[in-house]
Design an enzyme around this catalytic site. Structure first.
Site, PDB file in Angstrom:
ATOM      1  N   GLY A  22      32.489  43.103  55.149  1.00 16.11           N
ATOM      2  CA  GLY A  22      31.513  42.566  56.078  1.00 16.11           C
ATOM      3  C   GLY A  22      30.144  42.374  55.439  1.00 16.11           C
ATOM      4  O   GLY A  22      29.985  42.506  54.237  1.00 16.11           O
ATOM      5  N   LEU A  23      29.155  42.053  56.308  1.00 15.34           N
ATOM      6  CA  LEU A  23      27.804  41.787  55.795  1.00 15.34           C
ATOM      7  C   LEU A  23      27.047  43.077  55.510  1.00 15.34           C
ATOM      8  O   LEU A  23      26.200  43.500  56.267  1.00 15.34           O
ATOM      9  CB  LEU A  23      26.997  40.966  56.809  1.00 15.34           C
ATOM     10  N   HIS A  24      27.391  43.727  54.417  1.00 21.79           N
ATOM     11  CA  HIS A  24      26.652  44.931  54.035  1.00 21.79           C
ATOM     12  C   HIS A  24      25.561  44.508  53.047  1.00 21.79           C
ATOM     13  O   HIS A  24      25.267  43.334  52.907  1.00 21.79           O
ATOM     14  CB  HIS A  24      27.604  45.944  53.425  1.00 21.79           C
ATOM     15  N   ALA A  25      24.997  45.465  52.323  1.00 19.37           N
ATOM     16  CA  ALA A  25      23.828  45.193  51.488  1.00 19.37           C
ATOM     17  C   ALA A  25      24.031  44.050  50.498  1.00 19.37           C
ATOM     18  O   ALA A  25      23.198  43.162  50.388  1.00 19.37           O
ATOM     19  CB  ALA A  25      23.426  46.468  50.745  1.00 19.37           C
TER      20      ALA A  25
END
Lengths: 581, 96
Positions: free
Chosen positions: B21-24
């Protein structure tokens, strides 16, 4: 084992100032902006000199730079100073706390840990503002274990793997940037010990047991000796296991077990041979398709297959035809989103729908068969008519190649991946269509139990030790024996030490696994009796829950295997996944 | 719209397809990419909007794999923005 080196990274104490004098506001803003710019410059420098092992983690430094210039942060601090008439330090602290609060509401462990990154940026700013930028890790001269409250990604880029024997920190979790980067550097780390940096001082003698997540401070002579012996013994035994890896795997009572490797890339072939693989039981061909920007051409595929086949010669290479769909889709394939992708257009279903793609791959495989020993494995077969449709296309391709006088091995064995329950039920009929079966245990378990093992809510119900799995495998083994068809296994169960007594007990003697699992699996086989495994299987076959199976398997293994081997098993990455059931 | 490029506004639905997913890492890539353009870039999920240039905004959207996001670009290079971001999303942020 080593000496502690304490890095002072305790939280900075800051003071609140109310700016009575309007003229000081601009001055505070400038102080803040200078500090931010200075840190960004340091980050840029760190980025340029990042060691090769950490190249993949450059984004962590980007993250810190982006946070520094993010309007939610940068503008917010300036607003705080201007509107609140407070000093830069206090404004930074307030802003960091506010952002962290909004992050803590997020219900996702990975994202929640990013709270730490924001905290680190804040602490870094405060240290610069207070004029005490902390000591650099670059200067560490002796071999030490670093002890710190927290380490920034920038710190991690300065660590020299040959100097640092270990890392201990107060905060951070398994997915913190620090832990991930330590793993890439292959430095043992114990993180999240809360008060370690308060308790440990520079020069303390430490034992760091990364596997157990344990730190022993100033151990007595007896403990040191015990750990030293354990370390030597562990390494000696590991060497022994690896040293024997190229020898055949024969049980105590003389049953030879065939051990092959699963490959995904050509680069893995050398390692597979090194670990003592007797061939390739599964060559996954998806990688080449998914890593390409467009559909790979026949010549390109042929070169790839030929290289694998030649590097393994005279050993067999089982090439599995394209298994895309589900979660493996290439951009150029133009697949429509599906409500249930794993029950949808994937693997052989996709190939039958796109016969040209399928034929191109078959031609490439057939051409490669001229350079060694090739077998072909078809994934996701669910019925006899499907297999006949596949063979129909296969024969068309063979005829075409004959017409074009392109040489290929005319006696190639064809096989079916057994990964759908309907294939087990129809195994007697499918056995008439092909020469061998290979169990894809991951999917077979997923489809038998109706469990998506990447879905965190149900993943705990994915159990290779479930009696339903034992029964379905047992049925498949019996049918295969009666039909006289060869049966092997290439799913994760094959390389899982805890599953081995079950597979031997079932009478499966052909295993294919990740190369790194081969040495330990071979060693377990050498310490196991084939006939005892069969007796053992009769007992677990009566179990009604996976918990019972689990207990019996563990008891059995502890009884028959040496302590050294059990130690290796529990330090082996692929094992023990079942122990939670 | 076409005769006044500065008012160009393009919307597109994009799916988060990388495993984690949209992590760092992914959020950093989006923010860095967005900074290359002049257009205003708004990314929204269930009515909550984030500035495409703000990593903190993007992270707080909390987008696991399979999330659909509405991306809106407004400005003269809106088309290029959408093309670049579509590519980034489709490449799973070069993670897999």
């Amino acid at each position: 084992m080593g000496r502690a080196y304490h890095i002072d990274r305790a939280e900075v104490r800051i003071f609140y100032h109310y700016l009575l004098d309007e003229s000081r506001v601009d001055n505070e803003i400038k102080r803040f902006m200078d500090a931010a710019e200075w840190i960004k410059e340091e980050l840029r420098k760190a980025k340029e000199s990042i060691p090769a092992e950490l190249k993949d983690h450059v984004y962590v430094l980007d993250t810190h730079m982006l946070i520094l210039s993010d309007h939610n942060f940068f503008d917010a601090v300036i607003d705080q100073i201007r509107i609140g008439h407070i000093n830069a330090e206090w404004a930074v602290k307030k802003t960091v706390t506010k952002i962290q609060e909004s992050f803590k509401k997020i219900e996702d462990d990975y994202l929640r840990e990013r709270v730490l990154d924001i905290g680190q940026v804040g602490q870094r700013l405060l240290r610069v503002l207070l004029g005490s930028p902390s000591g650099s890790l670059k200067d560490i001269a002796d071999k030490v274990i670093i002890v710190a409250h927290d380490l920034t990604p920038e710190d991690m880029t300065q660590i020299k793997a040959n100097r640092v024997q270990g890392i201990i920190t107060d905060i951070g979790g398994r997915t913190s940037h620090m832990a991930i980067m330590a793993q890439s550097l292959e430095i043992p780390a114990v993180v999240g010990l809360r008060r370690a940096s308060e308790v440990i001082v520079t020069g303390d003698h430490l034992i760091l047991d990364g596997g157990a997540g344990l730190v022993i401070i100033n151990p007595d002579a007896e403990t040191i000796q015990r750990y030293q012996e354990r370390k030597v013994r562990f390494e000696l035994y590991q060497e022994h296991v690896h040293g024997q890896s190229r020898l055949p795997a024969v049980t105590r009572d003389g049953q030879e077990i065939s051990i092959m490797a699963n490959l995904e890339m050509i680069a893995e072939a050398a390692a597979a041979l090194d670990y003592g693989a007797e061939g390739v039981g599964l060559y996954r061909t998806e990688y080449h398709y998914l890593a390409s920007a467009k559909l790979p051409q026949e010549d390109e595929l042929f070169e790839n297959y030929r290289e694998v086949v030649e590097s393994m010669k005279p050993r067999p290479v089982t090439i599995r035809t394209l298994d895309v769909g589900g979660d493996k889709v290439a951009g150029y394939m133009d697949m429509k989103p599906e409500a249930n992708p794993v029950l949808g257009l994937r693997a052989i279903r996709f190939c039958l729908r796109e016969p040209e793609i399928f034929k191109t791959q078959l031609r490439a495989i057939l051409r490669a068969s001229n350079y060694g020993w090739v077998k072909i494995l078809f994934p996701m077969i669910s019925s006899v008519s499907e297999m006949r449709a596949v063979k129909n296309i296969y024969h068309q391709v063979c005829q075409e190649m004959d017409r074009q006088q392109i040489p290929f091995d005319k006696s190639i064995s064809l096989g079916i991946m057994i990964e759908i329950p309907s294939a087990v039920i129809m195994a007697d009929a499918l056995a008439k269509e092909v020469e061998f079966f290979s169990i894809g245990s991951n999917d077979l378990i997923q489809y038998t139990m109706a469990i998506d093992r990447v879905n965190e809510y149900v993943a705990h119900m994915y159990k290779p030790f479930h009696p339903a799995i034992l029964r379905i495998l047992h049925q498949l083994v019996k049918t295969s024996e009666q039909s006289g068809i060869k049966l092997s296994i290439c799913g994760e169960m094959a390389g899982d030490p805890m599953c081995l007594p079950i597979l031997l007990g079932l009478g499966i003697t052909d295993l294919s696994m990740n190369a790194f699992s081969i040495p330990i699996i071979k060693q377990i086989i050498r310490e196991t009796s084939y006939s005892e495994s069969k007796e053992f299987f009769k007992r677990i076959f009566k179990c009604e829950t996976s918990g019972q199976v689990n207990t019996l398997v563990f008891e059995h293994m502890s009884r028959i295997l040496s302590r050294d081997l059990m130690n290796q098993i529990f330090n082996h990455p692929g094992s023990g996944d079942q122990s939670s059931s | 719209m076409a005769d006044n490029p500065e008012q160009l506004e393009i919307n597109k639905k994009l799916e988060v397809m990388n495993k984690v997913g949209l992590h760092a890492r992914a959020a950093a890539k989006i923010a860095l990419k967005s900074k290359e353009f002049k257009s205003q870039i708004i990314i929204s999920k269930d009515g909550v909007s984030a500035d495409g240039r703000s990593i903190l905004d993007i992270l707080t959207l909390n987008c696991p794999k399979g999330t659909y996001l509405e991306v809106r670009a407004k400005g003269e290079d809106a088309r290029e923005v959408i093309e670049a971001l579509t590519q980034l999303f489709n490449d799973k942020f070069e993670e897999e």
